[in-house]
Each structure stands twice: as C-alpha cells, then as structure tokens.
Design a protein around this motif. Structure first.
Motif, PDB file in Angstrom:
ATOM      1  N   LEU A 172       1.091  -1.418  -0.347  1.00  0.00           N
ATOM      2  CA  LEU A 172      -0.571   0.101   0.438  1.00  0.00           C
ATOM      3  C   LEU A 172       0.707   1.238  -0.111  1.00  0.00           C
ATOM      4  CD1 LEU A 172      -2.875   0.722  -0.342  1.00  0.00           C
ATOM      5  CD2 LEU A 172      -2.861   0.942   2.620  1.00  0.00           C
ATOM      6  N   THR A 173       1.976   1.415   0.687  1.00  0.00           N
ATOM      7  CA  THR A 173       3.025   2.367   0.579  1.00  0.00           C
ATOM      8  C   THR A 173       3.454   2.664  -0.718  1.00  0.00           C
ATOM      9  OG1 THR A 173       3.537   1.230   2.896  1.00  0.00           O
ATOM     10  CG2 THR A 173       4.697   3.453   1.570  1.00  0.00           C
ATOM     11  N   VAL A 174       4.007   1.742  -1.813  1.00  0.00           N
ATOM     12  CA  VAL A 174       3.895   1.688  -2.888  1.00  0.00           C
ATOM     13  C   VAL A 174       3.641   2.593  -3.684  1.00  0.00           C
ATOM     14  CG1 VAL A 174       4.845   0.749  -5.002  1.00  0.00           C
ATOM     15  CG2 VAL A 174       6.006  -0.502  -2.878  1.00  0.00           C
ATOM     16  N   GLN A 175       1.733   1.959  -3.518  1.00  0.00           N
ATOM     17  CA  GLN A 175       0.477   3.042  -4.532  1.00  0.00           C
ATOM     18  C   GLN A 175       0.732   3.995  -4.056  1.00  0.00           C
ATOM     19  OE1 GLN A 175      -2.601  -0.663  -3.826  1.00  0.00           O
ATOM     20  NE2 GLN A 175      -0.534  -2.070  -3.080  1.00  0.00           N
ATOM     21  N   LEU A 176       0.555   4.737  -2.524  1.00  0.00           N
ATOM     22  CA  LEU A 176       0.529   5.646  -2.278  1.00  0.00           C
ATOM     23  C   LEU A 176       1.496   6.427  -2.743  1.00  0.00           C
ATOM     24  CD1 LEU A 176      -0.777   5.414   1.444  1.00  0.00           C
ATOM     25  CD2 LEU A 176      -2.117   6.193  -0.394  1.00  0.00           C
ATOM     26  N   MET A 177       2.776   5.840  -2.835  1.00  0.00           N
ATOM     27  CA  MET A 177       3.872   6.796  -3.615  1.00  0.00           C
ATOM     28  C   MET A 177       3.368   6.847  -4.881  1.00  0.00           C
ATOM     29  SD  MET A 177       7.403   5.058  -2.076  1.00  0.00           S
ATOM     30  CE  MET A 177       7.696   4.935  -0.308  1.00  0.00           C
ATOM     31  N   LEU A 178       3.256   5.947  -5.380  1.00  0.00           N
ATOM     32  CA  LEU A 178       3.073   6.306  -6.906  1.00  0.00           C
ATOM     33  C   LEU A 178       2.089   7.542  -7.305  1.00  0.00           C
ATOM     34  CD1 LEU A 178       2.989   2.565  -8.633  1.00  0.00           C
ATOM     35  CD2 LEU A 178       4.468   4.351  -8.937  1.00  0.00           C
ATOM     36  N   LEU A 179       0.852   7.173  -5.883  1.00  0.00           N
ATOM     37  CA  LEU A 179      -0.408   7.962  -6.397  1.00  0.00           C
ATOM     38  C   LEU A 179       0.501   9.527  -5.456  1.00  0.00           C
ATOM     39  CD1 LEU A 179      -3.262   8.555  -6.614  1.00  0.00           C
ATOM     40  CD2 LEU A 179      -3.319   7.982  -4.225  1.00  0.00           C
ATOM     41  N   LEU A 180       1.183  10.064  -5.300  1.00  0.00           N
ATOM     42  CA  LEU A 180       2.006  10.568  -5.473  1.00  0.00           C
ATOM     43  C   LEU A 180       2.728  11.552  -6.340  1.00  0.00           C
ATOM     44  CD1 LEU A 180       3.416  10.378  -1.345  1.00  0.00           C
ATOM     45  CD2 LEU A 180       1.118  11.977  -2.064  1.00  0.00           C
ATOM     46  N   GLY A 181       3.121  10.785  -7.109  1.00  0.00           N
ATOM     47  CA  GLY A 181       3.282  10.877  -8.641  1.00  0.00           C
ATOM     48  C   GLY A 181       2.640  11.074  -9.438  1.00  0.00           C
ATOM     49  N   LEU A 182       1.596  10.958  -9.339  1.00  0.00           N
ATOM     50  CA  LEU A 182       0.482  11.060 -10.170  1.00  0.00           C
ATOM     51  C   LEU A 182       0.263  12.333 -10.442  1.00  0.00           C
ATOM     52  CD1 LEU A 182      -1.776   8.549 -10.014  1.00  0.00           C
ATOM     53  CD2 LEU A 182      -1.443   9.311 -12.064  1.00  0.00           C
ATOM     54  N   ILE A 183      -0.198  12.692  -8.704  1.00  0.00           N
ATOM     55  CA  ILE A 183      -0.148  14.243  -7.855  1.00  0.00           C
ATOM     56  C   ILE A 183       0.582  14.976  -8.488  1.00  0.00           C
ATOM     57  CG2 ILE A 183      -1.060  15.883  -6.367  1.00  0.00           C
ATOM     58  CD1 ILE A 183      -2.679  13.433  -4.970  1.00  0.00           C
ATOM     59  N   HIS A 184       1.896  14.710  -7.949  1.00  0.00           N
ATOM     60  CA  HIS A 184       3.316  15.820  -8.981  1.00  0.00           C
ATOM     61  C   HIS A 184       3.420  15.654 -10.163  1.00  0.00           C
ATOM     62  CE1 HIS A 184       6.523  17.754  -8.450  1.00  0.00           C
ATOM     63  NE2 HIS A 184       7.814  16.709  -9.305  1.00  0.00           N
ATOM     64  N   THR A 185       3.122  14.800 -11.300  1.00  0.00           N
ATOM     65  CA  THR A 185       3.200  14.834 -12.627  1.00  0.00           C
ATOM     66  C   THR A 185       1.650  15.785 -13.257  1.00  0.00           C
ATOM     67  OG1 THR A 185       3.881  12.741 -13.374  1.00  0.00           O
ATOM     68  CG2 THR A 185       2.661  13.617 -14.763  1.00  0.00           C
ATOM     69  N   TRP A 186       0.731  15.655 -12.626  1.00  0.00           N
ATOM     70  CA  TRP A 186       0.310  16.515 -13.266  1.00  0.00           C
ATOM     71  C   TRP A 186      -0.308  18.175 -13.150  1.00  0.00           C
ATOM     72  CZ3 TRP A 186      -4.651  15.383 -16.273  1.00  0.00           C
ATOM     73  CH2 TRP A 186      -5.001  16.941 -16.214  1.00  0.00           C
ATOM     74  N   ARG A 187       0.003  18.221 -11.522  1.00  0.00           N
ATOM     75  CA  ARG A 187       0.405  19.505 -11.386  1.00  0.00           C
ATOM     76  C   ARG A 187       1.622  19.746 -10.753  1.00  0.00           C
ATOM     77  NH1 ARG A 187      -2.290  22.070  -6.980  1.00  0.00           N
ATOM     78  NH2 ARG A 187      -0.309  22.974  -5.955  1.00  0.00           N
ATOM     79  N   THR A 188       2.923  19.627 -11.754  1.00  0.00           N
ATOM     80  CA  THR A 188       3.599  20.108 -12.357  1.00  0.00           C
ATOM     81  C   THR A 188       4.110  20.708 -13.864  1.00  0.00           C
ATOM     82  OG1 THR A 188       5.061  19.480 -10.643  1.00  0.00           O
ATOM     83  CG2 THR A 188       6.572  20.181 -12.315  1.00  0.00           C
ATOM     84  N   ALA A 189       4.117  19.139 -14.218  1.00  0.00           N
ATOM     85  CA  ALA A 189       4.573  18.958 -15.653  1.00  0.00           C
ATOM     86  C   ALA A 189       3.092  19.854 -16.818  1.00  0.00           C
ATOM     87  CB  ALA A 189       4.883  17.585 -16.173  1.00  0.00           C
ATOM     88  N   VAL A 190       2.333  19.240 -16.017  1.00  0.00           N
ATOM     89  CA  VAL A 190       0.834  19.349 -16.660  1.00  0.00           C
ATOM     90  C   VAL A 190       0.307  21.411 -16.790  1.00  0.00           C
ATOM     91  CG1 VAL A 190      -1.665  19.590 -17.039  1.00  0.00           C
ATOM     92  CG2 VAL A 190      -0.301  17.002 -16.683  1.00  0.00           C
ATOM     93  N   TRP A 191       1.298  22.070 -15.844  1.00  0.00           N
ATOM     94  CA  TRP A 191       0.515  23.086 -15.673  1.00  0.00           C
ATOM     95  C   TRP A 191       2.270  23.987 -16.733  1.00  0.00           C
ATOM     96  CZ3 TRP A 191       4.771  25.315 -13.463  1.00  0.00           C
ATOM     97  CH2 TRP A 191       4.126  27.149 -13.086  1.00  0.00           C
ATOM     98  N   TRP A 192       2.948  23.750 -15.809  1.00  0.00           N
ATOM     99  CA  TRP A 192       4.118  23.757 -17.095  1.00  0.00           C
ATOM    100  C   TRP A 192       3.819  23.533 -18.405  1.00  0.00           C
ATOM    101  CZ3 TRP A 192       7.852  23.559 -20.566  1.00  0.00           C
ATOM    102  CH2 TRP A 192       9.079  24.752 -20.101  1.00  0.00           C
ATOM    103  N   GLU A 193       2.940  22.470 -19.088  1.00  0.00           N
ATOM    104  CA  GLU A 193       2.614  22.572 -20.305  1.00  0.00           C
ATOM    105  C   GLU A 193       1.786  23.396 -20.976  1.00  0.00           C
ATOM    106  OE1 GLU A 193       3.938  18.814 -21.412  1.00  0.00           O
ATOM    107  OE2 GLU A 193       2.105  18.551 -21.510  1.00  0.00           O
ATOM    108  N   ARG A 194       1.035  23.700 -20.264  1.00  0.00           N
ATOM    109  CA  ARG A 194      -0.322  24.621 -20.385  1.00  0.00           C
ATOM    110  C   ARG A 194       0.338  26.057 -20.141  1.00  0.00           C
ATOM    111  NH1 ARG A 194      -5.157  21.727 -17.156  1.00  0.00           N
ATOM    112  NH2 ARG A 194      -5.146  19.769 -18.195  1.00  0.00           N
ATOM    113  N   ARG A 195       1.709  26.415 -18.968  1.00  0.00           N
ATOM    114  CA  ARG A 195       1.487  27.674 -19.085  1.00  0.00           C
ATOM    115  C   ARG A 195       2.306  28.285 -20.326  1.00  0.00           C
ATOM    116  NH1 ARG A 195       4.582  29.993 -14.130  1.00  0.00           N
ATOM    117  NH2 ARG A 195       4.560  32.502 -14.399  1.00  0.00           N
ATOM    118  N   HIS A 196       3.452  27.151 -20.921  1.00  0.00           N
ATOM    119  CA  HIS A 196       4.063  27.323 -21.812  1.00  0.00           C
ATOM    120  C   HIS A 196       3.464  27.382 -23.404  1.00  0.00           C
ATOM    121  CE1 HIS A 196       6.572  27.800 -17.828  1.00  0.00           C
ATOM    122  NE2 HIS A 196       7.470  29.068 -18.479  1.00  0.00           N
TER     123      HIS A 196
END
Length: 187
Positions: A126-150
């Motif tokens: 379950l810890t591994v899955q929570l880490m992957l979920l955090l990675g999903l959120i991080h990718t969404w908030r960082t990379a998607v935001w950056w791509e849209r902004r630029h």
C-alpha cells in the motif's frame, strides 16, 4: 550506427505508469486482504506498519516538493525541437509507454507480494501505491501546469528504452503544443 531512442511525452508516461501502478496495486490489495488470514494489523505490529506507511509517504511527498524547483528549471531549459521526425514513430512511442506500464505493474505486484510473504508487512504494498499516487499528483500539478502555461509538450527518451541513468542524464525536449497532432494528420 546508434539509433536514437524514442521520445515519449513525460505527462503521458508519468500518468499512465502511475495510474497502472495504482490500479494493479488496488487489485493486488483486494487479493491480499481477502486471501491472507493474519494481516498483523492489530497490536504493536499494526502500529509499526501504520507509522511506517505514514513516514514513508511523508518522506516521498517532501522529496517531490524539494525536487520541484529543480524540475521546473529543467523544464525551462528544454531543447526546442523543430524537426518532429526526431520524436520517432507513434507506434514505437506507444510500445514504450506500454512497456513502462508493464514494468510498473510487475514492480507493484512484486512489492505487494514481498510485503505480505517475505517481510510480513502487508501495508508495504500500500505504501508503494501511495507513492505512485503522489507521483501522479506531482506530475499533474507540475508538468501539466508547466506545459499549459508555456504552450509546449515536454518529451524525454523512454525510460524503458534507455534505463534510469541515461534517462536522468538526458535533457527534456519541447515541441509546440499540438505540433505532433498536426504532423500525424498531415502524414
């Protein structure tokens, strides 16, 4: 002659692999929690597992927050690609994305099984899955935001094709948003 590895969109790869890991992990957890008699969730063993889960997840989240400014700087220094032929064939990119998803799924299943049967800590999976979920959120908030902004799409060589060290060392590549869609339609 050395063939360049296919470039994949970092957003597509991050979201696909993270979502695959979370879904496969949820299925593995259902199997574990219904098939295993003693999950050791009560008493001291249960408290140790819950504290371990919380600490590992918190450390992973802090790691994402600490790395975010560096990652944004790397996005900003992405190499602009004008010749879209360097992206490679769409079929090869899709194959590499699928390969990455399979790698993550196998890792999650092995981590869940190891947590239950080897170290007798069922919440490790379950810890591994929570880490992957955090990675999903991080990718969404960082990379998607950056791509849209630029107004660009960010690419990198497929991790499954080049390995972790070459993936980390390679730069990001940027194409104009929608440029690849126009290339596909004109081909």
């Amino acid at each position: 002659m050395d063939v360049a590895p296919p470039l994949v969109r970092i957003v597509a790869a991050g979201l696909a692999e993270g979502l695959t890991g979370v879904l496969v992990g949820a299925a593995a957890d259902v199997l574990v929690f219904t098939a295993v008699d003693d999950l050791r969730l009560s008493g001291t063993a249960g408290r140790v597992q819950v504290v371990g889960l919380a600490v590992q997840t918190l450390l992973w989240a802090v790691g994402f927050l600490v790395a975010r400014p560096r990652q944004l700087r790397e996005f900003g220094s992405a190499v602009t690609v004008h010749d879209l032929s360097v992206l490679g064939q769409a079929e090869e990119r899709t194959r590499q994305l699928r390969r990455g998803c399979v790698r993550v799924a196998v890792f999650v299943i092995l981590a869940t099984a190891a947590g239950v049967f080897l170290i007798h800590l069922p919440l490790f999976g379950l810890t591994v899955q929570l880490m992957l979920l955090l990675g999903l959120i991080h990718t969404w908030r960082t990379a998607v935001w950056w791509e849209r902004r630029h107004g660009v799409r960010l690419w990198k060589p497929a991790l499954s094709a080049v390995g972790r060290e070459k993936f980390r060392a390679s730069p990001y590549y940027a194409t104009a948003a929608g440029a690849e869609d126009r290339r596909t339609c004109s081909a």
